[in-house]
Write a protein that holds these residues in place. Structure first.
Motif, short mmCIF file in Angstrom:
data_model
loop_
_atom_site.label_atom_id
_atom_site.label_comp_id
_atom_site.label_asym_id
_atom_site.label_seq_id
_atom_site.Cartn_x
_atom_site.Cartn_y
_atom_site.Cartn_z
N ASN A 1 0.84 -1.16 0.01
CA ASN A 1 -0.01 -0.12 0.09
C ASN A 1 0.89 1.41 -0.01
OD1 ASN A 1 -2.38 1.36 0.00
ND2 ASN A 1 -2.64 1.51 1.96
N ALA B 1 -7.49 -3.86 2.40
CA ALA B 1 -8.19 -3.11 1.61
C ALA B 1 -7.04 -2.60 0.33
CB ALA B 1 -8.85 -2.05 2.26
N ASN C 1 -5.73 -0.06 -2.39
CA ASN C 1 -5.77 1.43 -2.38
C ASN C 1 -6.71 2.04 -3.34
OD1 ASN C 1 -4.36 3.98 -3.57
ND2 ASN C 1 -3.27 3.35 -1.75
N PHE C 2 -7.24 3.31 -3.20
CA PHE C 2 -8.42 3.72 -3.84
C PHE C 2 -7.65 3.91 -5.40
CE2 PHE C 2 -10.32 7.88 -5.49
CZ PHE C 2 -11.56 7.33 -5.60
N TYR D 1 -9.39 1.32 -7.59
CA TYR D 1 -10.54 1.45 -8.07
C TYR D 1 -10.83 2.76 -9.12
CZ TYR D 1 -11.60 -1.75 -4.14
OH TYR D 1 -11.82 -2.80 -3.34
N GLU E 1 -10.84 -6.33 5.99
CA GLU E 1 -10.88 -4.94 5.23
C GLU E 1 -10.93 -5.07 3.85
OE1 GLU E 1 -10.48 -2.09 6.76
OE2 GLU E 1 -10.47 -3.44 8.75
N LYS F 1 -14.96 -5.73 3.09
CA LYS F 1 -15.63 -4.41 3.20
C LYS F 1 -15.29 -3.41 2.30
CE LYS F 1 -14.02 -4.03 7.61
NZ LYS F 1 -13.83 -3.41 9.05
N SER F 2 -14.00 -3.18 1.70
CA SER F 2 -13.69 -2.40 0.93
C SER F 2 -14.35 -2.89 -0.34
CB SER F 2 -12.14 -2.29 0.52
OG SER F 2 -11.76 -1.46 -0.50
N THR G 1 -18.04 -2.18 -0.65
CA THR G 1 -18.36 -0.66 -0.85
C THR G 1 -18.29 -0.02 -2.14
OG1 THR G 1 -17.85 -0.43 1.48
CG2 THR G 1 -17.90 1.61 0.10
N HIS G 2 -16.94 -0.37 -2.86
CA HIS G 2 -16.65 0.08 -3.97
C HIS G 2 -17.26 -0.65 -5.28
CE1 HIS G 2 -13.37 1.97 -1.67
NE2 HIS G 2 -13.17 2.87 -2.62
#
Length: 861
Positions: free
Chosen positions: A604, A641, A643-644, A647, A803, A806-807, A810-811
Motif C-alpha cells: 500500500n 483493503a 488502495n483507492f 478502483y 478489510e 468491506k472495501s 463498498t466500491h
C-alpha cells in the motif's frame, strides 16, 4: 438502610468522594457523619496516611479539635514542612504551590489548636521566615548537589536531620518537590531509609531516572567523578536491592563515552567489580548492532563514540564489523577527504579491521547510507587487487541485493549507467522477486497475513516501516521471502528460489536480525534488565524532566520531527526510491514494472502507486502500469483493503487482465514504451477484449472498450435531425408517410442496437470482482460457522469481516453505479440494470425490474 449499624454507615461514607448528599437523607445518617471519629477516618481512608492531614485542612467546616487529635493519634503524617506551609498560607505569607483557600476555611481557634499541637511535636522549633521552611532548604540542597563536595552549602548532617527529626516529606502530589525527591536520592542515597520511614516508597519506575541523575555530567564540575558515582550506585543497591543499573541506562552512558568520560569510566569499574547484572561487552555489542541501519551513523559524534566502544570492547561479530567499516567509508558524514583511500586505510589499521574481505564490500555497498559506491570500488581495485571480472561480479551481486532496499535508487542508477546493467537488473528482478498467492502466508494464519510485507517498495511514509517492522509475523516472512525486513545491512533476500548471489543463507541470518528492542522484549530476563536504544544520557534526562510540563497526549506530536527521532530512521535524508527509479527507467508494461507494481500494491505504498498510475493531462502522456485481477486476489488472501487508486483506475477505463502474463505475452521481443489503448488484436484468452475504440465512443464512454465494426455502424439518436413543422398535413399527405417510415426505421435500428451486447472493460471488472466478493462472503460464512461450533451458546459471537471484504463491497456498488450511468448515455434513460453473474454461455443476463403495483379503487361520482 435504617437497619444498618453505625459502623456500616461509616464505611459507606468512606467510599464516597462527597458524602454530603447521603448525610442529608435522614437524621441518623447526619448524626453518624458528625462523629469526629468518622470524619477523621474518612480522610485516612480516602487519602492515605501521608496526604490525610493536607486534605483535612482543606475542609475547614469538618475540622475541630477532636478531629485533629484523632488524626494525630491515628497515624496521620505531620511534618514541619506541612506546618510551615499551613502557617504561611493562613496568614497570607508565601503562597507556595497552593492556589485554593485551603486552611483559610478553618476557624481561627481550630487552626491555633492545630498550630500548637504540631509545634509541640518539634519542640517549638518552627522557623516561619521567608525561605526558611524545609522545602526551601531541600531545594537548595538539590541545587548544591551538582557541585563538588567542597563547594556544597548544605551538608549531609543538616539534610539528614531534615528527614529524620522534622519528618520532611512532600505532602501533596501537587507539590513540585514530590517529583524532585528521587533526584535527591541520586545525589545522596543515604536518605532512602529516612524517606521510607516518613512514608516514601521508591517505585521501580523511578529506577532509571535515579541512576541517570547519578551518571549525569554536571555543567560546572570538570573533575573526575568516577569513584563518587561508583560509591552512590553501590550504596543505593545495598539499601534497596531492587535498585540496580539497567541495560537501558548503561547503553545511554555508553552513548556518551567521549563526552561524559567519568560516567563511562565508572560504568567500566562497576562491570569489572561485578556490580552490574549483565556483562558490559555483550551490551556494547548489542548497542553497536543498532546502528547498522540507523541514520545516526552518519553523525560525527556518534561515529566517535562507536569507535571508542569498539576499541574498548573488540568483538568478532560480523554485524559490528560492518558498522565499524561504515564509520570508516562514510567519512564521518562530512565531505570526502583529498585522499580517501589513504584515510580509509589508516582508520582501518587503527581499528584493527584489516584485511577487508569481499563479503565486507557487499555488506557496505548494500547499506542504505552508502549512496556513492565509487570510493569503495576504488579501494577494492587498488588496495585489494581485485580484477575487472571480480569487480563486475561483485557489482552484479550488489545490484540484485539493492533491489530489495527501497532507498538505494541512486546507487542502482549510478551502477546501471556506468556498467550497462539495465537488462540484467530487469531479469534479476523478475527472477527473484515475482510474487504469487503461493508465496504468501497461509490463509488460516491471520496474524502472519496482517504482518506480511513484500520485499520491494516499502512505504517510508508509514512510521512503523520507517522505524523498522515489529517482530510479529517476521518468522513466517523470513521463511517465505527471505529476511523479514527489507533493510538488513542494506540488502534483502529475494522470494522464490535462491539466486546466483554469492551470499549464503548463514550469512543472511547473521546480519538479518531484528532491532535489539524487539529481541530483548522477547526474553523475560532481558526485559527486566531493560531494553537498549540509541538515545544518549542527556537526551533521556531532558525527556524525563519535560514529562510533567507537557501533556502526555501531545508529547509525541511535538517530538516526532526532532533530531532524536529522525536519527533513528533507516533511510537517508534525501534518497531516491528504487520503485521510482524503475518507473523512470523501464516502460510501464515491462515485466520489472509488473513486479514492482505488485509489491507496491501489497505494501500500500501510496507514493509509488500515484506515480505508477498518474493522472492524465493535456501535456502529459498516459503511461500507466496495467492493473490485473491478480492484484485483487493477493490482497484478498492477505485481507487488506486495495488502495483507492486501483478502483479509480478501473472507473477511468483500465483494461481488464487476469494477470501480467496477459499483456506481457503480447509484446514483441523489442521492448518499447506502450501507448495507452493500443495493443495487438491477438488475445491470449478469449475473455480479453481489444482496447481499440472509436473516437466518438471514447467521448461518450471513456471506460468502455468496443471492437471496431467495418460493415455497419450503430445509429445514434443524435444523428436524426428533426425539423419542426407547423403545417398540419392531411391524411393523404406524403410528408406524414415519409416521416412515419423514417421514424419506424430509427426505432428498429435503436432496438437492434440495444439487443447488441458489447462487454466493456468496466463490466468485465465488475463481473470478476463480483465473483471475488462472492468468494469472500463464502469464506466469511464458513469462518462464522466454524466459530459458532466452538463458542459457548450463552456468549455473544462477533466475527469481523476483512478489510478487503468491506472495501470491495463498498466500491463495487460505486462501480455498478458508474457503469449504469454510462450505459444510460449510450442506450438512453431506459437502459436496464445488468446482472453480472455467470451462466453456462458466459453471457450477461438482464434482470428486469418488476413494475410497481399500484392499488386502484373505483370512485363513483
Amino acid at each position: 438502610m435504617q437497619r444498618l449499624c453505625d459502623e456500616v454507615i461509616a464505611l459507606i461514607i468512606h467510599e464516597l468522594e462527597d458524602p454530603t448528599a447521603l448525610t442529608l437523607v435522614c437524621k441518623r445518617f447526619h448524626q453518624v457523619s458528625r462523629d469526629p471519629y468518622v470524619r477523621a477516618h474518612y480522610f485516612l481512608a480516602r487519602h492515605g496516611r501521608i496526604n490525610a492531614m493536607f486534605w483535612a485542612l482543606g475542609r475547614g467546616k469538618l475540622l475541630n479539635e477532636t478531629v485533629i487529635d484523632i488524626l494525630f493519634n491515628s497515624g496521620a503524617h505531620v511534618s514541619r514542612y506541612l506546618l510551615q506551609v499551613a502557617i504561611h498560607h493562613f496568614y497570607r505569607g508565601n503562597s507556595h504551590f497552593i492556589k485554593t483557600p485551603w486552611v483559610r476555611s478553618i476557624y481561627p481557634s481550630v487552626f491555633s489548636y492545630f498550630q500548637k499541637v504540631a509545634a509541640e511535636m518539634f519542640d517549638n522549633e518552627v522557623p516561619v521566615g521567608k525561605h526558611e521552611d524545609d522545602g526551601s532548604k531541600f531545594h537548595a540542597f538539590l541545587k548544591d548537589s551538582r557541585h563538588s563536595l567542597q563547594m556544597r552549602g548544605k551538608h549531609w548532617e543538616e539534610i539528614r536531620d531534615l528527614f529524620q527529626r522534622y519528618k520532611f516529606i512532600p505532602f501533596s502530589i501537587k507539590d513540585p518537590l514530590m517529583s524532585q525527591l528521587p533526584t535527591a536520592l541520586a545525589f545522596e542515597p543515604r536518605l532512602l531509609p529516612f524517606a521510607e520511614a516518613n512514608g516514601f516508597r521508591m517505585e521501580t519506575k523511578y529506577r532509571d531516572f535515579v541512576f541517570r541523575k547519578m551518571f549525569e555530567k554536571p555543567p560546572l564540575n570538570t573533575a573526575d567523578r568516577s569513584e563518587e558515582i561508583v560509591c552512590r550506585v553501590r550504596e543505593l543497591k545495598r539499601l534497596d536491592p531492587r535498585m540496580f543499573v539497567s541495560r537501558t541506562v548503561a547503553a545511554e552512558v555508553c552513548m556518551e563515552a567521549k563526552l561524559n568520560e567519568s560516567a563511562y569510566r565508572a560504568l567500566k569499574i562497576l562491570d569489572r567489580s561485578g556490580d552490574l547484572l549483565f556483562p558490559l561487552p555483550t551490551l556494547v555489542t548489542d548497542l553497536i548492532k543498532l546502528f547498522v541501519k540507523s541514520r545516526s551513523i552518519t553523525n560525527h559524534s556518534t561515529t566517535n563514540n562507536l569507535r571508542q566502544l569498539y576499541s574498548d570492547f573488540p568483538t568478532g561479530d560480523l554485524t559490528v564489523r560492518t558498522v565499524m567499516l561504515l564509520t570508516v567509508f562514510l567519512f564521518d558524514g562530512s565531505s570526502q577527504p583529498p585522499s580517501p583511500l589513504a584515510t580509509a586505510k589508516s582508520k582501518l589499521q587503527n581499528l584493527n579491521l584489516l584485511p577487508v574481505t569481499r563479503q565486507d564490500l557487499v555488506f557496505m555497498l548494500t547499506n542504505p547510507f552508502i549512496e556513492k559506491p565509487q570510493h569503495i570500488l576504488d579501494y577494492a581495485r587498488e588496495e585489494m587487487d581485485m580484477s575487472v571480472k571480480a569487480i563486475r561480479d561483485l557489482i552484479h551481486e550488489v545490484v540484485v541485493l539493492c533491489l530489495g532496499v527501497g532507498s538505494k535508487g541512486r546507487t542502482l542508477e549510478r551502477l546501471t549507467e556506468q556498467y550497462g546493467l539495465k537488462e540484467f537488473v530487469a531479469e534479476a528482478a523478475v527472477q527473484h522477486y515475482t510474487l504469487s498467492v503461493a508465496d504468501l502466508p497461509p490463509l488460516e494464519d491471520e496474524q502472519a497475513c496482517a504482518a506480511y510485507e513484500a520485499p520491494l517498495c516499502p512505504d517510508y511514509s508509514n512510521t512503523k516501516a520507517s522505524r523498522g517492522s515489529s517482530s510479529t509475523g517476521s518468522t513466517y516472512q523470513r521463511s517465505f521471502n527471505g529476511p523479514s525486513n527489507a533493510e538488513y545491512l542494506g540488502a534483502n533476500e529475494a522470494p522464490g528460489p535462491s539466486s546466483a548471489v554469492g551470499l549464503t543463507p548463514e550469512n543472511y541470518d547473521l546480519h538479518m536480525e531484528d532491532p535489539i528492542e524487539d529481541d530483548t522484549t522477547s526474553n523475560a530476563d532481558d526485559a527486566e534488565l531493560g531494553i537498549i536504544g540509541q538515545d544518549t544520557l542527556s537526551t533521556m534526562i531532558r525527556q524525563d524532566e519535560m514529562t510533567p510540563i507537557r501533556s502526555r497526549r501531545r508529547s509525541y506530536y511535538y517530538n516526532i520531527y526532532n533530531n532524536d527521532v529522525q536519527a533513528k530512521l533507516n533511510y537517508p535524508p534525501e534518497f531516491l526510491q528504487v520503485g521510482r527509479w524503475v518507473k523512470d527507467t523501464y516502460p510501464p508494461d515491462s515485466p520489472i514494472m509488473a513486479v514492482f507494481f505488485t509489491h507496491a500494491v501489497i505494501n500500500n505504498n501510496s507514493t509509488l502507486l500515484h506515480s505508477y498510475l498518474p493522472t492524465s493531462g493535456p501535456n502529459c502522456p498516459v503511461t500507466r502500469v496495467p492493473i490485473t485481477l491478480k492484484h485483487f486476489k493477493l490482497l484478498a488472501h492477505l485481507g487488506r483493503a486495495p488502495n483507492f487508486c486501483l478502483y479509480h483506475e478501473i472507473e477511468l477505463g483500465a483494461e481488464f487482465y487476469f494477470s501480467e502474463e496477459d499483456y506481457l505475452s503480447k509484446q514483441t521481443p523489442v521492448v518499447e514504451t506502450r501507448q495507452h489503448g493500443k495493443h495487438k488484436t491477438k488475445d491470449v484468452k478469449k475473455e480479453t477484449s481489444p482496447a481499440t475504440v472509436s473516437h466518438s465512443l471514447c467521448q461518450a464512454d471513456p471506460s468502455s472498450s468496443t471492437p471496431p465494426r467495418t460493415s455497419r455502424k450503430r445509429p445514434r439518436r443524435s444523428t436524426v435531425v428533426v425539423v419542426t413543422s407547423y403545417v398540419i398535413p392531411d391524411s393523404d399527405d406524403e410528408a406524414i408517410v415519409e416521416s412515419d417510415d423514417e421514424n419506424a426505421m430509427v426505432t428498429v435500428m435503436t432496438m437492434q442496437a440495444k439487443k447488441r451486447r458489447v462487454e466493456s472493460n468496466l463490466q468485465r471488472w465488475i463481473k470478476h470482482l463480483s465473483a471475488l466478493l462472492t468468494e469472500e462472503q463464502r469464506k466469511y460464512k464458513e469462518k462464522r460457522r466454524r466459530l459458532e461450533r466452538i463458542t459457548p451458546p450463552d456468549s455473544k459471537l462477533r466475527v469481523n469481516k476483512t478489510e478487503f471484504h468491506k472495501s470491495l463491497a463498498t466500491h463495487l456498488r460505486s462501480l455498478r453505479k458508474v457503469d449504469h450511468d454510462k450505459r444510460k448515455q449510450l442506450y438512453g434513460p431506459d437502459a436496464p440494470e445488468e446482472d453480472y453473474s455467470d451462466d453456462e454461455d458466459d453471457e450477461y443476463r438482464y434482470q428486469k425490474s418488476r413494475a410497481g403495483k399500484r392499488r386502484r379503487s373505483n370512485v363513483s361520482s
